[in-house]
Design an enzyme around this catalytic site. Sequence first.
Site, PDB file in Angstrom:
ATOM      1  N   GLY A  93       0.805  -1.188   0.002  1.00 34.52           N
ATOM      2  CA  GLY A  93       0.099  -0.033  -0.006  1.00 34.52           C
ATOM      3  C   GLY A  93       0.771   1.316   0.060  1.00 34.52           C
TER       4      GLY A  93
ATOM      5  N   VAL B  19      -6.466   0.499   4.464  1.00 32.51           N
ATOM      6  CA  VAL B  19      -5.484   1.232   3.924  1.00 32.51           C
ATOM      7  C   VAL B  19      -5.679   1.350   2.315  1.00 32.51           C
ATOM      8  CG1 VAL B  19      -2.862   0.683   3.407  1.00 32.51           C
ATOM      9  CG2 VAL B  19      -3.740  -0.086   5.729  1.00 32.51           C
ATOM     10  N   CYS B  20      -5.082   2.420   2.019  1.00 32.95           N
ATOM     11  CA  CYS B  20      -4.855   2.579   0.292  1.00 32.95           C
ATOM     12  C   CYS B  20      -4.596   1.345  -0.269  1.00 32.95           C
ATOM     13  CB  CYS B  20      -3.978   3.774   0.022  1.00 32.95           C
ATOM     14  SG  CYS B  20      -3.649   3.984  -1.630  1.00 32.95           S
ATOM     15  N   PRO B  21      -5.171   0.925  -1.409  1.00 31.72           N
ATOM     16  CA  PRO B  21      -6.150   1.596  -1.973  1.00 31.72           C
ATOM     17  C   PRO B  21      -7.613   1.033  -1.736  1.00 31.72           C
ATOM     18  CG  PRO B  21      -5.197  -0.119  -3.388  1.00 31.72           C
ATOM     19  CD  PRO B  21      -4.670  -0.208  -2.174  1.00 31.72           C
ATOM     20  N   TYR B  22      -7.718   0.293  -0.569  1.00 33.60           N
ATOM     21  CA  TYR B  22      -9.172  -0.433  -0.390  1.00 33.60           C
ATOM     22  C   TYR B  22     -10.301   0.580  -0.557  1.00 33.60           C
ATOM     23  CZ  TYR B  22      -7.201  -4.794  -0.296  1.00 33.60           C
ATOM     24  OH  TYR B  22      -6.545  -6.016  -0.589  1.00 33.60           O
TER      25      TYR B  22
END
Lengths: 353, 83
Positions: A93, B19-22
């Site tokens: 991420g 968390v990105c990109p969730y």
Amino acid sequence: MLALVISGLIVGIATGWVLQRGRYCMNTAFRDVIFINDYNLFKAYLLCLIIVTIGANFLEDIGQIEELRRQAFSPIANIVGGYIFGLGIVLAGGCGSGIWYKIGEGQFNAWVTILGFVIGIYATKNGILSPVYNFLRSFTVWQTPDGLKALSDEQVIELWDKGVDVVPPTLYSFIGVNKWIVIGVLTVIALPFIFRGGVQKPQKGYSWPLTGVLLGLVVTLAWWASEKWGGGARGVSYTGPTQELFKFILTGDTPTWGAMLVLGTPIGAWLSAKGLKEFKLKAPSAEELLRVFVGGLIMGFGASVGGGCNVGHGITGFSTLALASVVATIFIILGNWTMVYFLFIKPMKDMDI
Amino acid sequence: MADLKSMEPTETLDVLGRVCPYPLVLTKKKLEKMNSGDLLKILCDAPASAEDSIPRYAEKQGYPIEVVKLEDKGYWEIYIQKK
């Protein structure tokens, strides 16, 4: 020493600030191209790249930088390492720079990614994976007066002793033209793509052109400042410097310019996030923490083998036009796309939420 | 343009702590399953997702979007109407 620490920190703070204001995550820049067909951050990347490439080579030509350090071409390592790093940043991420600036936004997951990243780097360069590392990096290709040649380190040193001009291959030495011709052609190809379509101003933070220009200027400044005060031109990078920072903290090694840059990045991001009232300590679930930790390990392995991350190769290295960096960058992007496909695009078709 | 945040959302999606990109991935997936005209409310605390990637996605699709930042709570409420 004081000038090294201060200049490294200042450039790090400036980098962190621009990354946070621009929400500039290169992982996102690459991902959005195939995930939502959006090119804004990718355009910022290209714009930054043009500025740094012109800036760094100009500084070299006028003698402000003695020599832009171009990496030796290690094709297998650059391809395999770059691709694996690209897979890792999606799991983690965040990319090499992203994980450092996200600390400044209060994202606890970034601490965990960095822990994985640094363990991955140590295990690969100095630890149990070092035989793999040494093996993959043992194939190197050099530019000789007779063209590209696969040479071992010993052979290169032997040739240098004989006064033969053996250098790391670059895009321009490979084609056999002046570097400014290559820079000019790449710029002319990229500019129409970059400025196709409009610019929407975000609610807060920087628009993509501003982000691209500022980041380009900061990285150019980094090339110059690291030459002047940092003991040699190295620009902005994160893989080597992350390890150097931990060596400095854990073993009392002398701090390097790069280590200070890494340290400054979350500080700059924190100042920016505070200003936008976006700083908040937060932690995701244990499951996601485990995923980003594994992602960090993979990033550490990939970046070590490949010789750099999305910034070290993708921006700074690319600006030297070294073949190693150009090839690694392409494979970082391909790795990112592969993982995005298998982690998000494919499962989404049958995912139920 | 109607004031999205004063309307009753059809569905609410909570991606706090993700968390990105969730946040973007789950938003995209949710919207794909909703009907045209439905209003989705998203709770998100990831700055890059709330301020950047989700709005860019909505604009790309041509969906009306409103992003409301709740500074005291440290997160964003995002309203997107599927078209």
